[in-house]
Scaffold this motif. Structure first.
Motif, short mmCIF file in Angstrom:
data_model
loop_
_atom_site.label_atom_id
_atom_site.label_comp_id
_atom_site.label_asym_id
_atom_site.label_seq_id
_atom_site.Cartn_x
_atom_site.Cartn_y
_atom_site.Cartn_z
N ARG A 115 39.08 28.77 110.73
CA ARG A 115 40.06 27.74 110.33
C ARG A 115 41.34 28.00 111.11
N LEU A 116 41.90 26.94 111.70
CA LEU A 116 43.13 27.11 112.45
C LEU A 116 44.05 25.93 112.23
N ARG A 117 45.32 26.20 112.41
CA ARG A 117 46.34 25.17 112.25
C ARG A 117 46.10 24.07 113.27
N GLY A 118 46.16 22.83 112.84
CA GLY A 118 45.92 21.69 113.70
C GLY A 118 46.89 21.61 114.86
N GLY A 119 46.50 20.85 115.87
CA GLY A 119 47.38 20.61 117.00
C GLY A 119 46.81 20.99 118.35
N ARG A 120 45.70 21.73 118.36
CA ARG A 120 45.09 22.10 119.64
C ARG A 120 44.10 21.02 120.06
N SER A 121 43.99 20.80 121.35
CA SER A 121 43.08 19.76 121.85
C SER A 121 41.63 20.15 121.57
N LEU A 122 40.77 19.14 121.59
CA LEU A 122 39.34 19.38 121.41
C LEU A 122 38.82 20.31 122.49
N GLU A 123 39.26 20.12 123.73
CA GLU A 123 38.79 20.97 124.83
C GLU A 123 39.17 22.43 124.61
N VAL A 124 40.39 22.68 124.16
CA VAL A 124 40.84 24.06 123.87
C VAL A 124 40.00 24.65 122.75
N ARG A 125 39.76 23.88 121.71
CA ARG A 125 38.96 24.37 120.58
C ARG A 125 37.51 24.63 120.99
#
Length: 129
Positions: free
Chosen positions: A67-77
Motif C-alpha cells: 500500500r502506498l500513498r497515491g500520486g505515482r504514475s502507473l508506469e512507476v508503480r
C-alpha cells in the motif's frame, strides 16, 4: 511510506526465514528509488488456518500487499511492482523449487486525503531530513 504486508501460511516458518524475506523486500523497495527509506515498513503475518489447492498440508502461500500513498504514475508503480516481485522470487527460488508454494503480490494506492501520517523516524536516521 509504503507499507508491505506479507500474509503467509504458517507451515512456511519451517522452510523460509520470514524475517530475512521481510528485510530483502525492504531493501528491494528502497532500491527502486520510488520509496523513501524512512517510510519503509515491512511486516509479516502467519496464517494458522488455511486450505490451499488440493488441501494437502504441505501446500504454502505468500501474499504480498503493498500500500502506498497515491500520486505515482502507473508506469512507476508497474516498475516498482516488477522489481519487488523479482526480489521475492529470487529470495524464494530455492524453497519454491523444493516445496509447493504460491506467491502473489498486489500494489495499491492509499488516498492521501484519508490517510494522515505522523513519524519521528527521520529525526533518528542519519542523512535523512
Amino acid at each position: 511510506m509504503p507499507h508491505f504486508s506479507l500474509e503467509y501460511s504458517s507451515n512456511l516458518d519451517e522452510i523460509i526465514n520470514i524475517s530475512d524475506l521481510c528485510d530483502a523486500l525492504r531493501v528491494a523497495g528502497i532500491e527502486t528509488g520510488v520509496f523513501p527509506m524512512a517510510g519503509m515498513r515491512v511486516r509479516a503475518f502467519a496464517c494458522d488456518h488455511y486450505s490451499i489447492a488440493d488441501g494437502k498440508a504441505d501446500r504454502g502461500f505468500i501474499d504480498l500487499s503493498v500500500r502506498l500513498r497515491g500520486g505515482r504514475s502507473l508506469e512507476v508503480r508497474k516498475t516498482a511492482t516488477q522489481a519487488i516481485f523479482k526480489a521475492a522470487e529470487d529470495f524464494l527460488a530455492d524453497a519454491m523449487a523444493k516445496h509447493p508454494i504460491a506467491l502473489s503480490m498486489e500494489m495499491r494506492d492509499i488516498d492521501p486525503e484519508l490517510s494522515p501520517k505522523l513519524s519521528s523516524i527521520r529525526n533518528f536516521i542519519s542523512g535523512e531530513g
